[in-house]
Design a protein around this motif. Structure first.
Motif, PDB file in Angstrom:
ATOM      1  N   LEU B 175      38.900  56.532  36.839  1.00 45.77           N
ATOM      2  CA  LEU B 175      38.043  56.612  38.024  1.00 45.77           C
ATOM      3  C   LEU B 175      37.460  55.253  38.400  1.00 45.77           C
ATOM      4  CD1 LEU B 175      36.142  59.871  37.088  1.00 45.77           C
ATOM      5  CD2 LEU B 175      38.160  59.634  38.538  1.00 45.77           C
ATOM      6  N   VAL B 176      37.651  54.262  37.503  1.00 43.57           N
ATOM      7  CA  VAL B 176      37.055  52.943  37.730  1.00 43.57           C
ATOM      8  C   VAL B 176      37.622  52.289  38.980  1.00 43.57           C
ATOM      9  CG1 VAL B 176      36.918  50.600  36.791  1.00 43.57           C
ATOM     10  CG2 VAL B 176      36.489  52.569  35.301  1.00 43.57           C
ATOM     11  N   GLY B 177      38.940  52.437  39.166  1.00 44.37           N
ATOM     12  CA  GLY B 177      39.622  51.747  40.260  1.00 44.37           C
ATOM     13  C   GLY B 177      39.045  52.060  41.627  1.00 44.37           C
ATOM     14  N   ASP B 178      38.761  53.371  41.890  1.00 48.98           N
ATOM     15  CA  ASP B 178      38.243  53.766  43.204  1.00 48.98           C
ATOM     16  C   ASP B 178      36.950  53.040  43.533  1.00 48.98           C
ATOM     17  OD1 ASP B 178      40.318  55.460  43.542  1.00 48.98           O
ATOM     18  OD2 ASP B 178      39.227  57.260  42.878  1.00 48.98           O
ATOM     19  N   VAL B 179      36.069  52.945  42.530  1.00 51.69           N
ATOM     20  CA  VAL B 179      34.775  52.307  42.761  1.00 51.69           C
ATOM     21  C   VAL B 179      34.959  50.812  42.986  1.00 51.69           C
ATOM     22  CG1 VAL B 179      32.534  51.792  41.743  1.00 51.69           C
ATOM     23  CG2 VAL B 179      33.510  54.072  41.491  1.00 51.69           C
ATOM     24  N   LEU B 180      35.813  50.195  42.165  1.00 51.66           N
ATOM     25  CA  LEU B 180      36.038  48.756  42.319  1.00 51.66           C
ATOM     26  C   LEU B 180      36.666  48.438  43.679  1.00 51.66           C
ATOM     27  CD1 LEU B 180      37.179  47.603  38.765  1.00 51.66           C
ATOM     28  CD2 LEU B 180      34.921  47.471  39.823  1.00 51.66           C
ATOM     29  N   THR B 181      37.549  49.336  44.141  1.00 51.21           N
ATOM     30  CA  THR B 181      38.167  49.124  45.456  1.00 51.21           C
ATOM     31  C   THR B 181      37.109  49.082  46.548  1.00 51.21           C
ATOM     32  OG1 THR B 181      40.112  50.304  44.681  1.00 51.21           O
ATOM     33  CG2 THR B 181      39.889  50.027  47.059  1.00 51.21           C
ATOM     34  N   VAL B 182      36.157  50.029  46.470  1.00 49.79           N
ATOM     35  CA  VAL B 182      35.083  50.064  47.463  1.00 49.79           C
ATOM     36  C   VAL B 182      34.265  48.774  47.394  1.00 49.79           C
ATOM     37  CG1 VAL B 182      32.917  51.197  48.065  1.00 49.79           C
ATOM     38  CG2 VAL B 182      34.944  52.569  47.584  1.00 49.79           C
ATOM     39  N   MET B 183      33.986  48.325  46.155  1.00 47.82           N
ATOM     40  CA  MET B 183      33.178  47.111  46.003  1.00 47.82           C
ATOM     41  C   MET B 183      33.921  45.884  46.527  1.00 47.82           C
ATOM     42  SD  MET B 183      31.564  47.924  42.277  1.00 47.82           S
ATOM     43  CE  MET B 183      30.931  46.262  42.057  1.00 47.82           C
ATOM     44  N   ARG B 184      35.223  45.862  46.284  1.00 51.16           N
ATOM     45  CA  ARG B 184      36.014  44.741  46.771  1.00 51.16           C
ATOM     46  C   ARG B 184      35.980  44.704  48.303  1.00 51.16           C
ATOM     47  NH1 ARG B 184      41.149  43.241  43.624  1.00 51.16           N
ATOM     48  NH2 ARG B 184      40.143  44.805  42.332  1.00 51.16           N
ATOM     49  N   GLN B 185      36.073  45.899  48.912  1.00 49.81           N
ATOM     50  CA  GLN B 185      36.024  45.990  50.369  1.00 49.81           C
ATOM     51  C   GLN B 185      34.677  45.463  50.891  1.00 49.81           C
ATOM     52  OE1 GLN B 185      38.708  46.901  52.280  1.00 49.81           O
ATOM     53  NE2 GLN B 185      37.392  46.037  53.879  1.00 49.81           N
ATOM     54  N   LEU B 186      33.601  45.856  50.192  1.00 41.45           N
ATOM     55  CA  LEU B 186      32.267  45.389  50.570  1.00 41.45           C
ATOM     56  C   LEU B 186      32.207  43.871  50.552  1.00 41.45           C
ATOM     57  CD1 LEU B 186      29.609  47.586  48.742  1.00 41.45           C
ATOM     58  CD2 LEU B 186      29.925  47.264  51.184  1.00 41.45           C
ATOM     59  N   ALA B 187      32.776  43.281  49.489  1.00 43.48           N
ATOM     60  CA  ALA B 187      32.760  41.833  49.357  1.00 43.48           C
ATOM     61  C   ALA B 187      33.525  41.195  50.521  1.00 43.48           C
ATOM     62  CB  ALA B 187      33.369  41.424  48.024  1.00 43.48           C
ATOM     63  N   GLU B 188      34.654  41.810  50.861  1.00 48.01           N
ATOM     64  CA  GLU B 188      35.447  41.273  51.979  1.00 48.01           C
ATOM     65  C   GLU B 188      34.699  41.394  53.292  1.00 48.01           C
ATOM     66  OE1 GLU B 188      39.342  43.054  51.967  1.00 48.01           O
ATOM     67  OE2 GLU B 188      39.737  42.210  49.969  1.00 48.01           O
ATOM     68  N   ASP B 189      33.890  42.456  53.420  1.00 52.12           N
ATOM     69  CA  ASP B 189      33.108  42.639  54.643  1.00 52.12           C
ATOM     70  C   ASP B 189      31.915  41.690  54.708  1.00 52.12           C
ATOM     71  OD1 ASP B 189      34.887  44.588  55.243  1.00 52.12           O
ATOM     72  OD2 ASP B 189      33.564  46.278  54.770  1.00 52.12           O
ATOM     73  N   GLY B 190      31.711  40.899  53.656  1.00 49.07           N
ATOM     74  CA  GLY B 190      30.678  39.876  53.721  1.00 49.07           C
ATOM     75  C   GLY B 190      29.346  40.264  53.136  1.00 49.07           C
ATOM     76  N   MET B 191      29.310  41.317  52.321  1.00 48.88           N
ATOM     77  CA  MET B 191      28.053  41.708  51.677  1.00 48.88           C
ATOM     78  C   MET B 191      27.695  40.688  50.590  1.00 48.88           C
ATOM     79  SD  MET B 191      25.533  43.800  51.304  1.00 48.88           S
ATOM     80  CE  MET B 191      25.993  45.205  52.305  1.00 48.88           C
ATOM     81  N   THR B 197      28.814  43.167  35.219  1.00 45.82           N
ATOM     82  CA  THR B 197      30.029  43.934  34.942  1.00 45.82           C
ATOM     83  C   THR B 197      30.749  43.438  33.694  1.00 45.82           C
ATOM     84  OG1 THR B 197      32.080  44.775  35.916  1.00 45.82           O
ATOM     85  CG2 THR B 197      31.540  42.475  36.363  1.00 45.82           C
ATOM     86  N   HIS B 198      31.556  44.328  33.129  1.00 47.88           N
ATOM     87  CA  HIS B 198      32.462  43.931  32.050  1.00 47.88           C
ATOM     88  C   HIS B 198      33.901  43.934  32.535  1.00 47.88           C
ATOM     89  CE1 HIS B 198      29.487  43.706  28.920  1.00 47.88           C
ATOM     90  NE2 HIS B 198      29.005  44.880  29.284  1.00 47.88           N
ATOM     91  N   GLU B 199      34.082  44.184  33.850  1.00 46.58           N
ATOM     92  CA  GLU B 199      35.438  44.219  34.412  1.00 46.58           C
ATOM     93  C   GLU B 199      35.856  42.787  34.739  1.00 46.58           C
ATOM     94  OE1 GLU B 199      37.332  46.857  34.727  1.00 46.58           O
ATOM     95  OE2 GLU B 199      35.812  48.326  34.108  1.00 46.58           O
ATOM     96  N   MET B 200      36.502  42.140  33.772  1.00 42.83           N
ATOM     97  CA  MET B 200      36.822  40.724  33.930  1.00 42.83           C
ATOM     98  C   MET B 200      37.833  40.494  35.052  1.00 42.83           C
ATOM     99  SD  MET B 200      34.919  39.078  32.080  1.00 42.83           S
ATOM    100  CE  MET B 200      33.630  39.811  31.103  1.00 42.83           C
ATOM    101  N   ALA B 201      38.767  41.445  35.223  1.00 46.15           N
ATOM    102  CA  ALA B 201      39.757  41.274  36.282  1.00 46.15           C
ATOM    103  C   ALA B 201      39.070  41.276  37.646  1.00 46.15           C
ATOM    104  CB  ALA B 201      40.800  42.395  36.210  1.00 46.15           C
ATOM    105  N   PHE B 202      38.097  42.156  37.798  1.00 41.97           N
ATOM    106  CA  PHE B 202      37.339  42.214  39.046  1.00 41.97           C
ATOM    107  C   PHE B 202      36.589  40.913  39.268  1.00 41.97           C
ATOM    108  CE2 PHE B 202      33.368  43.065  41.306  1.00 41.97           C
ATOM    109  CZ  PHE B 202      33.830  43.680  42.454  1.00 41.97           C
ATOM    110  N   ALA B 203      35.899  40.447  38.220  1.00 46.80           N
ATOM    111  CA  ALA B 203      35.131  39.211  38.338  1.00 46.80           C
ATOM    112  C   ALA B 203      36.046  38.047  38.717  1.00 46.80           C
ATOM    113  CB  ALA B 203      34.407  38.919  37.020  1.00 46.80           C
ATOM    114  N   ARG B 204      37.200  38.001  38.083  1.00 40.52           N
ATOM    115  CA  ARG B 204      38.126  36.896  38.324  1.00 40.52           C
ATOM    116  C   ARG B 204      38.611  36.888  39.779  1.00 40.52           C
ATOM    117  NH1 ARG B 204      41.662  34.639  34.003  1.00 40.52           N
ATOM    118  NH2 ARG B 204      41.234  36.474  32.748  1.00 40.52           N
ATOM    119  N   GLU B 205      38.891  38.117  40.313  1.00 38.20           N
ATOM    120  CA  GLU B 205      39.489  38.185  41.647  1.00 38.20           C
ATOM    121  C   GLU B 205      38.460  38.151  42.765  1.00 38.20           C
ATOM    122  OE1 GLU B 205      42.037  41.618  41.828  1.00 38.20           O
ATOM    123  OE2 GLU B 205      42.673  41.187  39.774  1.00 38.20           O
ATOM    124  N   VAL B 206      37.307  38.811  42.553  1.00 39.11           N
ATOM    125  CA  VAL B 206      36.393  39.029  43.664  1.00 39.11           C
ATOM    126  C   VAL B 206      35.231  38.033  43.680  1.00 39.11           C
ATOM    127  CG1 VAL B 206      34.886  40.719  44.793  1.00 39.11           C
ATOM    128  CG2 VAL B 206      37.010  41.466  43.706  1.00 39.11           C
TER     129      VAL B 206
END
Ligand SMILES: Nc1ncnc2c1ncn2[C@@H]1O[C@H](COP(=O)(O)OP(=O)(O)O)[C@@H](O)[C@H]1O
Ligand SMILES: [Mg+2]
Lengths: 273, 252
Positions: B175-191, B197-206
């Protein structure tokens, strides 16, 4: 050699068989006890003293509905009083202002520690102790006040526990959305606390229904008798227990459905979690 | 980083004898995404909670959008309207539906009418992919769905800044992916986002910047490829080794 190894466990009963046998013994004891009760007791005398059909009817017809009505209204009014005062006390006890907490604690501990009947006797003596003092709206005023004071002390503790049972994260989520402490209490904490305390509050209502029988010490007129007072009055006049038994069953008409509701709520509450 | 939305000066916080934050200085720029990493107990949550004053720091200052929140005369309730906060345990209001969760603060805090609040809530629930769950109570939703409702709830107040405290740590892995996808979208929208976080892949990319905290202090910070890819500090290296390769046994 091998034969003895096999023979040993065969002689012992399996746990299932042992449980069966034990249940059989319990039924046997029950049958013996019931048999003794039937053969030894003087049933006609017992029926005559507690369950006389003609007196049952007289009790019901002479004013049981009215007494029932008074028990219900005495209790309901006191419960509403107890809810209002109890909620205020609970909020006081959770207040950040020390004196509010001390006042609420003193009230709660004082009235929870006293036998309810002492409070009732005190109310019955008030007009004597303070000449000219009268509580308005008789008989309800006095009854609601006396019974409500006792109830509010218990209800306050129940509601306080309910508010504190609302997880901290709920309060933090509400506050971080910008809600004030008061808005958080009204919109988030109290609605959840109320669900948590609904079963114990219903239990308080049951206790209050039974405690309402104590108003006999206050002294009320014939017109305003509650179930206990009414049942006792007729039982006295007839020198028979039947009216009291009838009044007792009338209480069960109130308390049993409430108990069933509590158990339902507890079961569905456990499921929701 | 042009202008700072969040500025923190020499922040200290203790719980009794436990000195949890030992002088934190840092800034988050407008539209910047900062990920905070670090071992458990290092003070990451406490730092986040000091930013919207869920915890009161002993000393130091917190500025958000130019306003000093640590000023005792600051109207913290008003300031918090523009700071969204997401919790590890979601903290949805269980007695309200998804839609009502997103409406309650709008109506009583932001003073919006029912129809406007409902429109904003619907919009944000659709944004997190839950347009079909608006009338569900939290108990009927999965953890991932609950966290997305919590994001929609925060978004409905139109925050300038969002704080995430390990938003996916309580979720089942799928279920982690769905939430991270939303957060990534937020970041792209300029929030503007500050994410523990402990999600290193997310930190690295976003993330625009990664902050490594240990023992109540910021040990090192910089672009993710530096801090995660090539850390300068020994403490960061030890931590990353444990997170990225948890089954590895240190030869002693
Ligand atoms: N409310 C509190 N009371 C006492 N100690 C706390 C409280 N909150 C956090 N702590 C302690 O502060 C330290 C840092 O906690 P936290 O900020 O939650 O760390 P992290 O989020 O990095 O795991 C921990 O040792 C924790 O036990
Ligand atoms: Mg934490």
């Amino acid at each position: 050699m091998t034969e003895t190894i096999h023979a040993e466990p065969r002689r012992r009963l399996s746990p299932r068989k042992r449980a069966q046998r034990w249940r059989l013994v319990q039924y046997a004891v029950l049958v013996v006890l019931v048999g003794l009760a039937i053969s030894l007791a003087n049933w006609s005398q017992i029926l005559d003293a507690f369950f006389r059909p003609d007196l049952t009817w007289t009790t019901i017809e002479q004013g049981l509905p009215k007494a029932f009505y008074y028990t219900v209204t005495y209790t309901a009014g006191a419960f509403i009083y107890g809810l209002v005062v109890g909620t205020i006390l609970a909020l006081m006890k959770l207040s950040s202002v020390g004196p509010y907490r001390w006042l609420a604690t003193a009230y709660i501990e004082f009235f929870r520690g006293l036998p309810a009947i002492i409070v009732f006797i005190a109310f019955s003596l008030l007009p004597l102790g303070i000449p000219g003092f009268r509580i308005p709206f008789p008989p309800y005023g006095t009854v609601w006040l006396a019974l409500g004071i006792v109830g509010s002390a218990y209800i306050a503790e129940t509601i306080r526990a309910g508010i504190q049972a609302v997880p901290r994260g709920q309060i933090e989520a509400a506050r971080s959305l910008g809600m004030t402490a008061g808005q958080t209490m009204r919109k988030i904490a109290l609605p959840q606390a109320f669900r948590i305390v609904l079963p114990p509050l219903t239990n308080e209502l049951i206790l209050l229904t039974k405690d309402s029988s104590l108003i006999f010490v206050i002294g009320i007129t014939v017109e305003e008798f509650d179930l206990t007072y009414y049942g006792r009055e007729i039982a006295n006049n007839e020198a028979n227990m039947t009216p009291l038994v009838v009044a007792g069953f009338a209480y069960l008409l109130i308390t049993l459905p409430l108990s069933i509701i509590v158990r339902r709520m507890e079961r569905s509450g456990a499921k929701a979690r | 980083m042009a202008e700072a939305l969040v500025r923190i000066n020499d922040l200290h916080k203790s719980f009794g004898d436990l000195h949890v934050l030992r002088g934190i200085d840092f800034e988050v720029g407008v539209r910047e995404v900062v990920c905070v990493i670090g071992p458990s107990g290092s003070g990451k949550s406490t730092l986040l909670r000091c930013i919207n004053l869920l915890e009161t720091p002993e000393s130091g200052q917190v500025f958000v959008d130019g306003e000093e929140l640590t000023d005792p005369d600051c109207d913290i309730d008003t300031a918090r309207r523009h700071i969204g906060m997401l919790f590890q345990s979601f903290n949805l209001f269980p007695h309200l539906t998804a839609l009502e969760n997103c409406m309650v603060a709008q109506t009583i805090v932001a003073g919006r009418g029912q129809s406007e609040a409902s429109k904003v809530a619907m919009h944000n629930l659709e944004r997190v992919g839950l347009g079909d769950k608006v009338h569900a109570y939290p108990a009927k939703l999965s953890g991932g769905q609950q966290q997305r409702v919590a994001i929609a709830r925060a978004l409905s107040m139109e925050p300038a800044l969002m704080l995430f405290d390990e938003p996916t740590s309580a979720l089942d892995p799928e279920l982690v992916g769905d939430v991270l996808t939303v957060m990534r979208q937020l970041a792209e929208d300029g929030m503007t986002m500050l994410v523990v976080t402990h999600e290193m892949a997310f930190a690295r990319e976003v993330a625009d910047r990664v902050v490594f905290m240990d023992d109540g202090q910021i040990v090192e910070q910089g672009p993710p490829q530096d801090v995660i890819g090539n850390p300068r500090q020994e403490r960061t290296r030890v931590f990353l080794k444990r997170v990225l390769d948890p089954t590895h046994v240190q030869p002693t």
